[in-house]
Write a protein that holds these residues in place. Structure first.
Motif, PDB file in Angstrom:
ATOM      1  N   UNK A 238       0.811  -1.209   0.000  1.00  0.00           N
ATOM      2  CA  UNK A 238       0.000   0.000   0.000  1.00  0.00           C
ATOM      3  C   UNK A 238       0.846   1.261   0.000  1.00  0.00           C
ATOM      4  N   UNK A 239       1.904   1.270   0.805  1.00  0.00           N
ATOM      5  CA  UNK A 239       2.750   2.461   0.938  1.00  0.00           C
ATOM      6  C   UNK A 239       3.481   2.799  -0.354  1.00  0.00           C
ATOM      7  N   UNK A 240       3.870   1.763  -1.107  1.00  0.00           N
ATOM      8  CA  UNK A 240       4.577   2.000  -2.367  1.00  0.00           C
ATOM      9  C   UNK A 240       3.583   2.282  -3.492  1.00  0.00           C
ATOM     10  N   UNK A 241       2.288   2.289  -3.144  1.00  0.00           N
ATOM     11  CA  UNK A 241       1.263   2.567  -4.149  1.00  0.00           C
ATOM     12  C   UNK A 241       1.204   1.510  -5.237  1.00  0.00           C
ATOM     13  N   UNK A 242       1.656   0.316  -4.911  1.00  0.00           N
ATOM     14  CA  UNK A 242       1.682  -0.755  -5.917  1.00  0.00           C
ATOM     15  C   UNK A 242       0.265  -1.093  -6.369  1.00  0.00           C
TER      16      UNK A 242
ATOM     17  N   UNK B   4     -18.100  -5.876  -6.247  1.00  0.00           N
ATOM     18  CA  UNK B   4     -18.837  -5.667  -7.495  1.00  0.00           C
ATOM     19  C   UNK B   4     -18.999  -4.169  -7.776  1.00  0.00           C
ATOM     20  N   UNK B   5     -19.247  -3.381  -6.718  1.00  0.00           N
ATOM     21  CA  UNK B   5     -19.378  -1.927  -6.900  1.00  0.00           C
ATOM     22  C   UNK B   5     -18.046  -1.328  -7.354  1.00  0.00           C
ATOM     23  N   UNK B   6     -16.954  -1.823  -6.771  1.00  0.00           N
ATOM     24  CA  UNK B   6     -15.639  -1.339  -7.200  1.00  0.00           C
ATOM     25  C   UNK B   6     -15.396  -1.689  -8.679  1.00  0.00           C
ATOM     26  N   UNK B   7     -15.818  -2.894  -9.058  1.00  0.00           N
ATOM     27  CA  UNK B   7     -15.637  -3.343 -10.452  1.00  0.00           C
ATOM     28  C   UNK B   7     -16.287  -2.346 -11.413  1.00  0.00           C
ATOM     29  N   UNK B   8     -17.446  -1.817 -11.008  1.00  0.00           N
ATOM     30  CA  UNK B   8     -18.184  -0.910 -11.885  1.00  0.00           C
ATOM     31  C   UNK B   8     -17.710   0.534 -11.768  1.00  0.00           C
ATOM     32  N   UNK B   9     -16.985   0.855 -10.694  1.00  0.00           N
ATOM     33  CA  UNK B   9     -16.502   2.229 -10.471  1.00  0.00           C
ATOM     34  C   UNK B   9     -15.017   2.231 -10.103  1.00  0.00           C
ATOM     35  N   UNK B  10     -14.224   1.427 -10.810  1.00  0.00           N
ATOM     36  CA  UNK B  10     -12.820   1.245 -10.421  1.00  0.00           C
ATOM     37  C   UNK B  10     -12.071   2.575 -10.391  1.00  0.00           C
ATOM     38  N   UNK B  11     -12.356   3.470 -11.333  1.00  0.00           N
ATOM     39  CA  UNK B  11     -11.630   4.743 -11.392  1.00  0.00           C
ATOM     40  C   UNK B  11     -11.888   5.569 -10.135  1.00  0.00           C
ATOM     41  N   UNK B  12     -13.166   5.630  -9.718  1.00  0.00           N
ATOM     42  CA  UNK B  12     -13.506   6.381  -8.504  1.00  0.00           C
ATOM     43  C   UNK B  12     -12.830   5.764  -7.275  1.00  0.00           C
ATOM     44  N   UNK B  13     -12.946   4.432  -7.148  1.00  0.00           N
ATOM     45  CA  UNK B  13     -12.375   3.763  -5.973  1.00  0.00           C
ATOM     46  C   UNK B  13     -10.862   3.970  -5.915  1.00  0.00           C
ATOM     47  N   UNK B  14     -10.195   3.844  -7.079  1.00  0.00           N
ATOM     48  CA  UNK B  14      -8.738   4.006  -7.099  1.00  0.00           C
ATOM     49  C   UNK B  14      -8.326   5.452  -6.808  1.00  0.00           C
ATOM     50  N   UNK B  15      -9.202   6.404  -7.177  1.00  0.00           N
ATOM     51  CA  UNK B  15      -8.882   7.810  -6.923  1.00  0.00           C
ATOM     52  C   UNK B  15      -9.078   8.169  -5.455  1.00  0.00           C
ATOM     53  N   UNK B  16     -10.056   7.531  -4.813  1.00  0.00           N
ATOM     54  CA  UNK B  16     -10.387   7.864  -3.416  1.00  0.00           C
ATOM     55  C   UNK B  16      -9.507   7.126  -2.409  1.00  0.00           C
ATOM     56  N   UNK B  17      -9.153   5.878  -2.745  1.00  0.00           N
ATOM     57  CA  UNK B  17      -8.475   5.026  -1.760  1.00  0.00           C
ATOM     58  C   UNK B  17      -7.191   5.620  -1.159  1.00  0.00           C
ATOM     59  N   UNK B  18      -6.357   6.329  -1.955  1.00  0.00           N
ATOM     60  CA  UNK B  18      -5.131   6.882  -1.357  1.00  0.00           C
ATOM     61  C   UNK B  18      -5.399   7.858  -0.216  1.00  0.00           C
ATOM     62  N   UNK B  19      -6.638   8.377  -0.116  1.00  0.00           N
ATOM     63  CA  UNK B  19      -6.960   9.296   0.982  1.00  0.00           C
ATOM     64  C   UNK B  19      -7.118   8.580   2.326  1.00  0.00           C
ATOM     65  N   UNK B  20      -7.238   7.241   2.285  1.00  0.00           N
ATOM     66  CA  UNK B  20      -7.407   6.508   3.548  1.00  0.00           C
ATOM     67  C   UNK B  20      -6.083   6.474   4.301  1.00  0.00           C
ATOM     68  N   UNK B  21      -6.200   6.352   5.624  1.00  0.00           N
ATOM     69  CA  UNK B  21      -5.024   6.280   6.480  1.00  0.00           C
ATOM     70  C   UNK B  21      -4.582   4.816   6.584  1.00  0.00           C
ATOM     71  N   UNK B  22      -3.658   4.435   5.672  1.00  0.00           N
ATOM     72  CA  UNK B  22      -3.204   3.040   5.651  1.00  0.00           C
ATOM     73  C   UNK B  22      -2.411   2.685   6.900  1.00  0.00           C
TER      74      UNK B  22
END
Lengths: 93, 201
Positions: A31-35, B47-65
């Motif tokens: 996750x950190x490397x954005x892979x 399944x929702x991610x499958x249909x909106x992959x661009x949105x999910x991929x754009x939003x996910x980096x905002x989460x606190x991993x």
């Protein structure tokens, strides 16, 4: 009272925990490397499979239960991860 | 007694039912129902991610991993502590069993604290259920799990209180095994939730 076998269980639990933490570290690193992409996703879902299997067998002690119980709970794990992998793959196309 | 020393559960004389894992059969039926509910939730997310992959991929980096990973470790540690507690009581090591339970409860408490800070940061940023599909899933799925952690904590605290009062022994600790099984389920679900929501892209 011979306690050696149960001390062995404690050590086994410690090893399982150490592996689970190490595997979590790998997932965090992905996750950190954005892979992104199929290889990274195969890795983290594969790790989730192994981690889930260890929790089921060693912590929930399914290894002491019947084959049927193992099939049901492990089947849940495999089914969910397969669904996730399939939808990920379909979104790539 | 021999069974617990070799690490095997006592073989039930009523062999009509397949031998279920340690703990009451009722909790295992409940665990299966919980796994089914989370399973449906995960599938709908996928399944929702499958249909909106661009949105999910754009939003996910905002989460606190980092918070997600720390919480994964806290749940794994809590699960490990509970497993050690059950192993301790199986050897009649009662003080150790109580201590391991206490440590597990502390891990669960740590999870809740981290999650509250994570939510607070999201709410402060003006994010809510209506922001978009991704955040709707992130908030509802993690909050559904959050409530299970709270229930698991309540069960563990009840078991801890009984353990402190000497309510469990090597010969009889079915109640502790029952609580432990539920707690492990909460951990198992998060093991899928973390990579799915926080990392997969």
């Amino acid at each position: 009272m011979n306690v050696t076998p149960t001390r062995g269980i404690a050590r086994r639990l410690d090893l399982v925990f150490a592996f689970l933490v190490a595997a979590t570290g790998v997932t965090w690193l992905v996750g950190e490397t954005g892979s992104a992409g199929p290889a990274a996703v195969a890795l983290i879902l594969g790790l989730a499979l192994v981690k889930g299997w260890l929790v089921i067998r060693e912590f929930m002690l399914l290894r002491r239960a019947s084959l049927l119980w193992n099939l049901v709970v492990a089947g849940w794990l495999v089914l969910i991860l397969a669904t996730i992998a399939l939808t990920y793959w379909k979104a790539l196309r | 007694m021999t069974e617990t020393l070799t690490g095997d559960a006592p073989v039930s004389r009523a062999a009509a039912l397949p031998r279920h894992p340690p703990g009451d059969l009722a909790i295992w039926v409940f665990i299966l129902a919980e796994l089914l509910a989370f399973g449906v939730f995960f599938a709908v997310y996928a399944v929702t991610r499958m249909k909106n992959a661009a949105l999910f991929d754009a939003m996910q980096p905002n989460l606190d991993r980092n918070a997600g990973a720390i919480n994964t470790v806290l749940l794994l540690a809590g699960s490990w502590c509970v497993a050690r507690s059950v192993d301790s009581i199986a050897r009649d090591a009662r003080p150790a069993s109580v201590r391991w339970l206490g440590a597990a409860i502390a891990c669960g408490g740590g999870f809740l604290v981290v999650k509250v800070f994570e939510y607070a940061a999201k709410f402060a940023a003006g994010i809510n259920l209506a922001t978009n599909d991704f955040y709707m899933f992130y908030l509802s799925l993690t909050f559904f799990h959050f409530m299970h952690v709270i229930l698991g904590m309540a069960i563990l605290i009840a078991v801890w209180i009984k353990a402190r009062a000497g309510g469990y022994s090597a010969a009889d600790h079915r109640g502790m095994e029952t609580g432990a099984a539920y707690w492990h389920m909460v951990d198992l679900v998060w093991i899928i939730l973390f990579p799915l929501v926080y990392v997969m892209r």
